[in-house]
Write a protein that holds these residues in place. Structure first.
Motif, PDB file in Angstrom:
ATOM      1  N   LYS A  30      -4.790  -5.060  16.423  1.00  6.93           N
ATOM      2  CA  LYS A  30      -3.779  -5.160  17.488  1.00  6.93           C
ATOM      3  C   LYS A  30      -4.371  -4.625  18.784  1.00  6.93           C
ATOM      4  CE  LYS A  30      -0.395  -6.404  14.790  1.00  6.93           C
ATOM      5  NZ  LYS A  30       0.184  -7.735  14.884  1.00  6.93           N
TER       6      LYS A  30
ATOM      7  N   THR B 261     -15.405 -11.672  20.424  1.00  2.56           N
ATOM      8  CA  THR B 261     -15.165 -11.855  18.991  1.00  2.56           C
ATOM      9  C   THR B 261     -15.643 -13.192  18.443  1.00  2.56           C
ATOM     10  OG1 THR B 261     -12.990 -12.591  19.633  1.00  2.56           O
ATOM     11  CG2 THR B 261     -13.172 -10.323  18.870  1.00  2.56           C
TER      12      THR B 261
ATOM     13  N   THR C 121     -12.460 -16.167  12.777  1.00  2.00           N
ATOM     14  CA  THR C 121     -11.042 -16.400  12.512  1.00  2.00           C
ATOM     15  C   THR C 121     -10.195 -16.303  13.781  1.00  2.00           C
ATOM     16  OG1 THR C 121     -10.936 -14.076  11.831  1.00  2.00           O
ATOM     17  CG2 THR C 121     -11.123 -15.711  10.096  1.00  2.00           C
TER      18      THR C 121
ATOM     19  N   ASP D 202      -9.951 -14.094  16.089  1.00  2.06           N
ATOM     20  CA  ASP D 202      -9.306 -12.789  16.333  1.00  2.06           C
ATOM     21  C   ASP D 202      -9.085 -12.539  17.825  1.00  2.06           C
ATOM     22  OD1 ASP D 202     -10.015 -12.715  13.715  1.00  2.06           O
ATOM     23  OD2 ASP D 202     -10.830 -10.683  13.742  1.00  2.06           O
TER      24      ASP D 202
ATOM     25  N   HIS E 150      -9.134 -14.596  20.385  1.00  2.00           N
ATOM     26  CA  HIS E 150      -8.216 -15.554  21.005  1.00  2.00           C
ATOM     27  C   HIS E 150      -6.772 -15.122  20.763  1.00  2.00           C
ATOM     28  CE1 HIS E 150     -11.950 -17.843  20.457  1.00  2.00           C
ATOM     29  NE2 HIS E 150     -11.548 -18.644  21.409  1.00  2.00           N
ATOM     30  N   SER E 151      -6.509 -14.769  19.518  1.00  3.22           N
ATOM     31  CA  SER E 151      -5.150 -14.425  19.137  1.00  3.22           C
ATOM     32  C   SER E 151      -4.729 -13.062  19.696  1.00  3.22           C
ATOM     33  CB  SER E 151      -5.085 -14.460  17.608  1.00  3.22           C
ATOM     34  OG  SER E 151      -4.013 -13.734  17.145  1.00  3.22           O
ATOM     35  N   LEU E 152      -5.628 -12.079  19.618  1.00  4.18           N
ATOM     36  CA  LEU E 152      -5.316 -10.741  20.170  1.00  4.18           C
ATOM     37  C   LEU E 152      -5.006 -10.848  21.665  1.00  4.18           C
ATOM     38  CD1 LEU E 152      -8.196  -8.627  18.553  1.00  4.18           C
ATOM     39  CD2 LEU E 152      -5.766  -8.433  17.998  1.00  4.18           C
TER      40      LEU E 152
ATOM     41  N   ASP F 127      -6.243 -11.906   8.985  1.00  4.64           N
ATOM     42  CA  ASP F 127      -7.010 -12.990   9.613  1.00  4.64           C
ATOM     43  C   ASP F 127      -6.174 -14.268   9.714  1.00  4.64           C
ATOM     44  OD1 ASP F 127      -9.156 -11.285   9.749  1.00  4.64           O
ATOM     45  OD2 ASP F 127     -10.220 -12.134   8.025  1.00  4.64           O
TER      46      ASP F 127
ATOM     47  N   GLU G 149      -3.054 -14.575  10.277  1.00  5.98           N
ATOM     48  CA  GLU G 149      -2.166 -14.529  11.444  1.00  5.98           C
ATOM     49  C   GLU G 149      -2.918 -14.980  12.696  1.00  5.98           C
ATOM     50  OE1 GLU G 149      -0.187 -10.747  11.889  1.00  5.98           O
ATOM     51  OE2 GLU G 149       0.192 -10.658   9.731  1.00  5.98           O
ATOM     52  N   ASN G 150      -4.169 -14.541  12.801  1.00  9.78           N
ATOM     53  CA  ASN G 150      -4.971 -14.944  13.948  1.00  9.78           C
ATOM     54  C   ASN G 150      -5.298 -16.436  13.912  1.00  9.78           C
ATOM     55  OD1 ASN G 150      -5.081 -12.310  14.923  1.00  9.78           O
ATOM     56  ND2 ASN G 150      -6.851 -11.830  13.646  1.00  9.78           N
TER      57      ASN G 150
ATOM     58  N   THR H  68      -4.301 -19.381  16.709  1.00  9.94           N
ATOM     59  CA  THR H  68      -5.322 -20.178  17.399  1.00  9.94           C
ATOM     60  C   THR H  68      -5.205 -21.655  17.025  1.00  9.94           C
ATOM     61  OG1 THR H  68      -6.797 -19.203  15.774  1.00  9.94           O
ATOM     62  CG2 THR H  68      -7.200 -18.612  18.007  1.00  9.94           C
TER      63      THR H  68
END
Lengths: 244, 603
Positions: free
Chosen positions: B168, B201, B218, B220, B222-224, B529, B531-532, B536
């Motif tokens: 997070k 990442t 995965t 990460d 991008h999603s974070l 992972d 969730e990420n 994306t």
């Protein structure tokens, strides 16, 4: 084809052998089998891996007693009527299942004097002068050589001996045509090159086919001998009191 | 949950760098050089990140192998390869600074292959006008990651957390102020307070089944970044590398370096035809060989001969192979033949392409010095990512920076091979420096206990007893959806269906179950992972639906042509109160002098 796979599981010293059965497909490697078991039978089965192409050196383990990269080891290389036994590297403490704590290697590396560049803006090196250095730089740090080395594996002399991986690293730096550093003293003392008794086990398991013993360790042993055990140099040091 | 909070370790730094591939490590070196205290978080062991897999080389206009090369030609090639969608400022900075970044690596101990006069040798690659890739056989990525690794461990003020994953990003007052991460080995949580964060990442390839990417990819970062409020752009542009292994099934997707073609390898269909001559786009006709004779002349170094069509940009070659297969001219396992055996001596192949030789020998029972390989497209690289400022790497969220594959802009609609390794070094350096300077003049913002608690609860949620879904199976379902609906060719209807399926799947991902305890537990890691990856993947599909044209890595069967209007803008993905908001950027205008240079015919 149905195969039996036995994996060492558990945390730290508390382990057991866990038996699985699975269907093996064409071209499958041992790491595929581990992933299949993870997805279907043991979701928390711990394994360290990254590239699955023999380039990163993460998935080291012992397959039927031999140190291997699991991603480059074909299932078809083993007799299907016999169970396949997979264990973590013995030389390092187990974290969980097939994952070991290899942090000691990073500590050793940190203490080696890094590359010392010459003072020039136009460094030139000929290809034939860097071929040997490039051979050593192929190392993917899988630590299989460290795992198989008797001095580390059986005698557990991690405090006295850096192991083949870091003698290769030292050799790479010492043979670098432009490097200005001198590591012979640390190679002899802290890194304990004298402890290697040239059984060449490390060379046999290297997935990058680096001639660890012949091309790295033996020449470094010779340099150390020349430097510290040459009788003329010894007398010179006695007379002058100089260390070099 | 009282215990939960007291169990969280707390750390404080000026700069937090998420990711320890070449971009992250180069950023860490730059930030520490500026005097900042740095925390470098690595999802794997140090030196294992995806950079290690890069094979062909790092593009930099050193002009060692052909003195006509310079930054302007490199800039032009990058823009042409990116189908003019690139952030031209980034392309300019990249072309200008890549040579000094490569030379600096040599000072840090890298040993590239040499020219006859002892300089760094450079090889040909797709889309590059001149031989431009500094390389070491076909293991250039290993050379580069090991070099920056050896540098980073001896820097002042850098703490390295290995096998630690940021789950997070914490924001206060619309500013990134830190992160919550977990250690893989024991599952403990660590809160990292930082005045600036660099996201490095890497990519998102694990959302696809056939991919050259490792488990780490995965999405990460991008999603974070998206969840923290930063803009993403160009998410529709995924590079499908034309040459992945297609057989056996267990290695499907594993990369076969473009270096094979750079060294003279040719592509053939099952009729033995060198089909790439039928797929030369007009924009590249002037600098591509007309026939086999000219292509062979080029290989033999005859002046004036143009490059073989196998070295066209990756988007073009990937689509050509796909078409050959679709029309019944493919190899037995659904690819094309890549032949180097009949082009070069066995010893030369083993020297220049050693890992390809071993890869096929050990995994495919094939000797590439004797027989042609079978190859087909594989998901390889994310051109899109976090929207950044060219000069600083700053994202749209205050305090957050991005570099490398996680950032967007440099490569536009299609990346040239070799431009990734140089991207990592150039923009790793820029973003690390800028993040440090921002941090050193910024007051610390502490984050509230409430936010930390909420984040910690979310991270551990998959352990709760009511969860039922197997995360590995959810992952397989995701990969099937992405291959089918957002793969190498796309269509409106199929994208709509894909988005629906992804939305359904995202609900099930919330129900993903971690089995066992917190110590080194991959089922738990995969729950996080997933969730990420789902975020994306949705961003990819939404952006792909919105771009109703075909350009570079993005091919729409229902809109097969360029759209001039769309070609001047980026599609931005932004978090809104109800999910993804899609925004179109302003039109980009390149200054005339650069524009004229790019549009010039063959040079």
């Amino acid at each position: 084809m149905n195969r039996k796979i036995i994996i060492q599981r558990g945390e730290k010293e508390d382990y057991f052998m866990h038996e699985f059965e699975m269907e093996s497909g064409p071209g499958m490697v041992v790491l595929d089998a581990i992933h299949h078991i993870q997805a279907n039978d043991a979701p928390d089965l711990a394994v360290r891996w990254n590239c699955k192409a023999g380039k990163c050196g993460s998935c080291s383990a012992e397959v039927n007693g031999e140190p291997k990269l699991m991603c480059m080891t074909r299932m078809s290389d083993y007799d299907p009527s016999e169970p396949l036994v997979i264990k973590p590297m013995k030389t390092f403490p187990v974290v969980k299942d097939l994952v070991t704590d290899v942090s000691w290697n990073y500590e050793v590396n940190k203490k080696i004097l890094p590359y010392q560049p010459p003072e020039t803006d136009d460094p030139r090196m000929l290809q034939e002068d860097v071929d040997r250095v490039q051979e050593f730089r192929k190392c993917i740090e899988c630590f299989l050589c460290q795992d198989v080395c008797h001095v580390l594996r059986d005698s557990d002399m991690k405090a006295e001996y850096a192991g083949p991986r870091f003698l290769v690293r030292n050799a790479m730096l010492e043979m670098h045509p432009l490097d200005q550093g001198n590591r012979l003293e640390t190679i002899k003392n802290e890194n304990g090159i004298g402890l290697c008794n040239i059984t060449k086990c490390c060379t046999e398991v290297c997935p990058e086919n680096i001639a660890i013993t012949d091309n790295a360790i033996i020449p470094m042993k010779e340099r150390v001998v020349d430097e510290y055990y040459d009788p003329l140099k010894w007398i010179w040091r006695k007379i002058t009191g100089k260390t070099n | 949950m009282g215990d939960l909070m007291s169990d969280i370790e707390e750390k404080k730094y000026d700069v937090l760098i998420i990711g320890a591939g070449a971009a992250g490590m180069r950023a860490a070196i730059a930030a520490s050089d500026e005097g900042a205290s740095v925390c470098l978080v690595s999802k794997s062991l140090l030196g294992k990140a995806h950079t290690v897999m890069a094979e062909g080389g790092a593009a930099a206009a050193l002009g060692n192998a052909d003195e006509r090369d310079n930054w302007k030609v490199h800039f032009r090639d990058t823009i042409k390869g990116g189908k003019h969608l690139n952030n031209w400022k980034m392309a300019k900075i990249h072309a200008e600074q890549a040579p000094e970044r490569i030379l600096e690596l040599e000072k840090w101990g890298a040993v590239f292959d040499r020219t006859k006069d002892g300089k760094i040798n450079q090889r040909n690659f797709g889309g590059h006008r001149y031989p431009r890739l500094a390389h070491v056989g076909d293991r250039t990525g290993l050379e580069i990651i090991r070099t920056v690794q050896d540098k980073v461990i001896h820097q002042e003020n850098i703490d390295i957390f290995m096998e630690c994953t940021v789950a997070k990003i914490i924001t206060e007052k619309e500013q990134a102020v830190g992160a919550l991460a977990y250690y893989r080995n024991n599952g403990n949580l660590v809160a990292i307070h930082a005045k600036a964060i660099v996201v490095a990442t890497g990519g998102i390839g694990k959302a696809y089944r056939v991919t050259s990417n490792s488990w780490e990819y995965t999405g990460d970062g991008h999603s974070l970044a998206y969840l923290a409020g930063a803009d993403l752009q160009d998410m529709e542009f995924i590079q499908f590398h034309p040459t992945g292994m297609v057989w056996p099934p267990s290695v499907k997707g594993t990369l076969v370096t473009e270096g094979v073609r750079g060294e003279g390898g040719i592509l053939l269909n099952n009729k033995g035809e060198r089909f790439m001559f039928n797929y030369i786009p007009e924009a590249f006709a002037a600098e591509t060989a007309k026939d086999e004779k000219e292509a062979n002349d080029w290989l033999n170094g005859i002046e004036g001969a143009m490059r073989p069509p196998e070295l066209l940009t990756r988007d073009v070659v990937a689509k050509a192979i796909m078409k050959e297969v679709k029309e019944g001219r493919g190899s037995p396992h659904g690819g094309a033949f890549l032949d180097i055996a009949n082009r070069r001596e066995a010893d030369y192949i083993k020297k220049k392409l050693p890992s390809m030789y071993h890869q096929f020998k050990e995994l495919g029972d094939l000797d590439i010095t004797e027989e042609p390989m079978e190859v087909g497209p594989t998901t390889h690289y994310m051109m899109g990512g976090i929207s950044v400022n060219a000069e600083t790497g700053a994202s749209s969220l205050k305090g957050m920076y991005a570099a490398g594959e996680a950032a967007a802009g440099l490569h536009g609609a299609n990346r040239l091979g070799g431009n990734s390794l140089s991207d990592l070094l150039v923009f790793g350096n820029i973003s690390g420096r800028a993040a440090a300077n921002f941090a050193l003049k910024t007051e610390e913002l502490s984050f509230s206990k409430g936010k930390l608690k909420e984040a910690a609860e979310q991270i551990l949620e998959s352990f709760s007893k009511d969860k039922t879904e197997n995360p590995y199976h959810l992952h397989q379902e995701l990969q099937d959806i992405m291959e089918m609906h957002a793969g190498i060719v796309r269509e409106e209807e199929s994208l709509n269906e894909g988005i629906e399926k992804l939305t359904e799947l995202s609900k099930r991902v919330k129900n993903a179950k971690a089995t066992g305890g917190r110590a080194y537990n991959p089922s738990w890691h995969l729950c996080l992972d997933m969730e990420n990856m789902i975020i994306t993947s949705l961003a990819v599909a939404e952006a792909a639906r919105e771009r109703r044209e075909s350009r570079g890595g993005h091919t729409r069967l229902d809109y097969p042509e360029y759209d001039e209007e769309l070609g001047m803008l980026n599609i931005i993905i932004r978090k809104g109160p109800d999910g993804i908001n899609i925004v179109k950027s302003d039109k980009k205008i390149m200054p005339d002098d650069l524009q004229n240079f790019v549009m010039k015919e063959a040079i």
